[in-house]
Scaffold this motif. Structure first.
Motif, short mmCIF file in Angstrom:
data_model
loop_
_atom_site.label_atom_id
_atom_site.label_comp_id
_atom_site.label_asym_id
_atom_site.label_seq_id
_atom_site.Cartn_x
_atom_site.Cartn_y
_atom_site.Cartn_z
N UNK A 138 37.88 63.03 -12.00
CA UNK A 138 38.20 64.44 -12.17
C UNK A 138 39.49 64.61 -12.97
N UNK A 139 40.49 63.80 -12.67
CA UNK A 139 41.76 63.87 -13.40
C UNK A 139 41.56 63.58 -14.88
N UNK A 140 40.72 62.60 -15.21
CA UNK A 140 40.45 62.31 -16.62
C UNK A 140 39.74 63.47 -17.29
N UNK A 141 38.71 64.01 -16.64
CA UNK A 141 37.96 65.13 -17.23
C UNK A 141 38.86 66.34 -17.48
N UNK A 142 39.80 66.59 -16.54
CA UNK A 142 40.66 67.77 -16.62
C UNK A 142 41.96 67.50 -17.37
N UNK A 143 42.19 66.25 -17.78
CA UNK A 143 43.45 65.92 -18.46
C UNK A 143 44.65 66.03 -17.54
N UNK A 144 44.46 65.74 -16.26
CA UNK A 144 45.52 65.86 -15.25
C UNK A 144 46.41 64.61 -15.29
#
Length: 199
Positions: free
Chosen positions: A112-118
Motif C-alpha cells: 500500500x505504501x508503494x502504491x500511494x508513494x508513502x
C-alpha cells in the motif's frame, strides 16, 4: 585452501524458488540440495558464503558441513565490504545482519505504501531496522502496477535521507538495479540475480 581470485565473490542464495500459498511464502529446496548447489559456486571462486530468504539454521549447518576443511583467504591489507556515504560494513569480521523489511513480498501495508508513494512509512521501516542492529538494508520495491525503476530511485533517496546504513539493491529488473546503484551514495550489494548461466 580455496585458492585466489581477483574479487571476493559473495553468494547468499534463497532456499530455492519462492512459492506463495494462502499468503505465506514457501521455498522448494532442502538443506542438503542447497549445500550441494552452493558448493558449485565455491568451486567457481565464491569466497563469502551465506543464506538469504527461506534459509534456516539447518541450511547453514548443511553448508558448514560441506565446507569442512576448506579455508578462504585474501590479502588482509585490503578492506572488503560495502559502504554508504558515512558507514563501512566490512566483510570477514563475523556475521552481518541484513534487514529485509523494505520488501513488498507478503506485506500488504508495504505494498500500500508503494502504491500511494508513502515514503514516510518506508523511512520508518529503515529507521526501525537500523535501531534494531541491522548492518545493511535490503531494498526491494518490485510489485505489479508500479514503475519499479522510478520507485527504486524514490525509495533509495528516502532511505539515504534518514539512515546511513549501506544498502543491498534487490530486484530482478536490470534497469531498477542500475537506477538504484546510480542514486546510492556508496558501494552496494546487488541481490536477486539468479544462477542461470546467461544471467
Amino acid at each position: 585452501s580455496l585458492g585466489e581470485t581477483l574479487l571476493p565473490l559473495s553468494v547468499m542464495p534463497n532456499a530455492g524458488y519462492p512459492h506463495v500459498e494462502e499468503g505465506r511464502t514457501y521455498y522448494d529446496s532442502d538443506p542438503a540440495y542447497y549445500a550441494q548447489q552452493v558448493m558449485g559456486c565455491v568451486k567457481k571462486g565464491a569466497r563469502i558464503i551465506g543464506g538469504c530468504c527461506g534459509t534456516t539454521p539447518a541450511f547453514i549447518e548443511a553448508l558448514n558441513a560441506a565446507l569442512a576443511g576448506r579455508t578462504a583467504s585474501w590479502n588482509e591489507k585490503t578492506v572488503r565490504g560495502i559502504c554508504s556515504a558515512g558507514e563501512i560494513c566490512e566483510f570477514g569480521k563475523g556475521v552481518r545482519v541484513i534487514g529485509e523489511r523494505i520488501n513488498p513480498t507478503g506485506k500488504k501495508r508495504f505494498q500500500q505504501a508503494l502504491r500511494e508513494g508513502d515514503m514516510a512509512y518506508i523511512a520508518e521501516r529503515a529507521i526501525e531496522q537500523a535501531e534494531a542492529g541491522a548492518d545493511i538494508l535490503d531494498v526491494n520495491v518490485g510489485m505489479p502496477g508500479i514503475n519499479e525503476k522510478e520507485m527504486m530511485i524514490k525509495v533509495v533517496k528516502t532511505i539515504q535521507s534518514v539512515c546511513d546504513l549501506p544498502l543491498q539493491i534487490d530486484s530482478s529488473d536490470p534497469e531498477a538495479i542500475e537506477a538504484g546503484l546510480r542514486i546510492f551514495n556508496g558501494k552496494a550489494i546487488v541481490n536477486s540475480v539468479n544462477g542461470e548461466d546467461e544471467k
